[in-house]
Design an enzyme around this catalytic site. Structure first.
Site, short mmCIF file in Angstrom:
data_model
loop_
_atom_site.label_atom_id
_atom_site.label_comp_id
_atom_site.label_asym_id
_atom_site.label_seq_id
_atom_site.Cartn_x
_atom_site.Cartn_y
_atom_site.Cartn_z
N SER A 98 0.81 -1.22 0.00
CA SER A 98 0.00 0.00 0.00
C SER A 98 0.85 1.27 0.00
O SER A 98 0.38 2.31 -0.46
CB SER A 98 -0.95 0.01 1.20
N ASP A 151 -1.68 5.48 8.27
CA ASP A 151 -1.47 4.26 7.50
C ASP A 151 -0.97 4.60 6.09
O ASP A 151 -1.04 5.76 5.66
CB ASP A 151 -2.77 3.46 7.43
#
Length: 366
Positions: A98, A151
């Site tokens: 990611s 994140d």
């Protein structure tokens, strides 16, 4: 035991194992779809004031299809008139993580897995959010997610670090990013002083709803659609327009865990947030909307289902990311540019090219 019998036994065990992993999902909470046939009437050359980028973390065409079945054969994302595919590989791996996938979508450059907002050589990259807040655009910007705001995917829009694990550094960089909307989890990653600094931005909306990641949709309720609606109402007040990134973060989490019901619920929650965007866009011709994913997670396979009953049967091939292309959906002025097969890095580059072509003499720093 004969060798042929041994292989037959192995094949039988393998088939039994595959069959055992098939999950049935039904009786999910369905949502209505916004009537959006008017999207096709938006002139492709209309001026762009606002840009909304929605990212389904780990979302593949199969996730969308499973959600479509469980929602009775309807989804908001299906109403977007232009579609394409994005290649997601990173600078050093066929299968991206990611951090690299988010950096490609945020900054228009391939980087190594684990790296955020910088090249493999360590050079800082300007993000789409930063570019649109800077001159000559002067737009407001915000992030609405359901995992920690530090994140990988949201961090790619404001942070520069060699490792996505540098959470404290990422949190400190967010405090300097001047974003007007910050919504997600991860409150424990910030000091009291940093939280105060985040909330000190004029007209800002900050919600860190959990110490780490927010709970799954079944527990957190309508947080993502509601916070999407709130973010739009705040950002629309910007005279120069805005950039908003909305992430359905936990499609990925559920797929890593091979929990198909949760993955479907998260995809439907993401689609509900898209419904809020479409309801807000109605009557407007000045907003470019792009929906895509940073990568695919789980290798989801759909084996059977019943659209009328809202039931799907599926299984996961892996608990990791895969290297397949992910879908792109687009609507609004310039949306026709997001068709065919393209590199993930082209998405932010096309967005800034469209803005530049419409009158702003800006260099494309991505």
């Amino acid at each position: 035991m004969k060798l042929t019998s041994f292989f037959v036994l192995l094949a039988g065990l393998a088939c039994s194992s595959i069959a055992a992993t098939i999950q049935t999902v039904d009786n999910v909470k369905q949502h209505e779809v916004v009537s959006a046939s008017w999207l096709k009437q938006i002139p492709d050359t209309a001026p762009i004031k606002n840009v909304i980028l929605m990212i389904g973390d780990g979302m593949s065409s199969e996730h969308v299809w499973a959600a479509w079945i469980c929602n009775g054969g309807k989804l908001n994302v299906e109403t977007l008139p232009y579609t394409g595919f994005s290649r997601t590989y990173s600078a050093n791996k066929l299968v991206t993580d990611s951090a690299a996938g988010g950096t490609a979508l945020a900054c228009g450059e391939k980087t190594n897995n684990g790296m955020l907002g910088q090249t493999p050589q360590g050079e800082h990259l300007q993000s789409l959010a930063a570019a649109m807040m800077a001159e000559p655009y002067g737009k407001k910007a915000g992030l609405v997610v359901t995992k920690a705001i530090t994140d990988a995917t949201p961090a790619a829009f404001y942070a520069h670090t060699s490792s996505r694990q540098n959470t404290r550094k990422i949190a400190a960089q967010l405090c300097q990013a001047d974003l007007q909307v910050v919504v997600g989890g991860g409150a424990s990653h910030f000091s009291a002083e940093q939280l105060a600094a985040l909330r000190a931005v004029t007209d800002s909306h900050v919600l860190l709803a959990a110490p780490e990641h927010c709970p799954y949709a079944a527990e957190r309720g309508n947080m993502l659609p509601e916070q999407t609606r709130k973010a739009l109402r705040l950002l629309e007040q910007s005279p120069n327009g805005f950039f908003l990134m909305i992430e359905g973060s936990e499609i990925d989490t559920a797929s890593h865990a091979k929990e198909l019901r949760r993955a479907v619920e998260e995809t439907l929650d993401f689609d509900s947030a898209l419904g809020e965007v479409l309801a807000w866009m109605k009557g407007r011709t000045d907003t470019l909307l792009v929906v895509t994913a940073d990568h695919q997670t789980g290798g989801l396979v759909i084996h059977d289902g019943n659209v009328k009953a809202g039931q799907v049967k599926g299984s996961y091939a892996t608990d990791a990311h895969t290297g397949i292309a992910v879908p792109i959906y687009a609507a609004g002025p310039g949306a026709s540019r997001f068709t065919g097969v393209m590199e993930n890095t082209e998405i932010p580059r096309i967005i800034l090219q469209l803005l530049s072509q419409q009158g702003a003499d800006a260099e494309l720093n991505l």
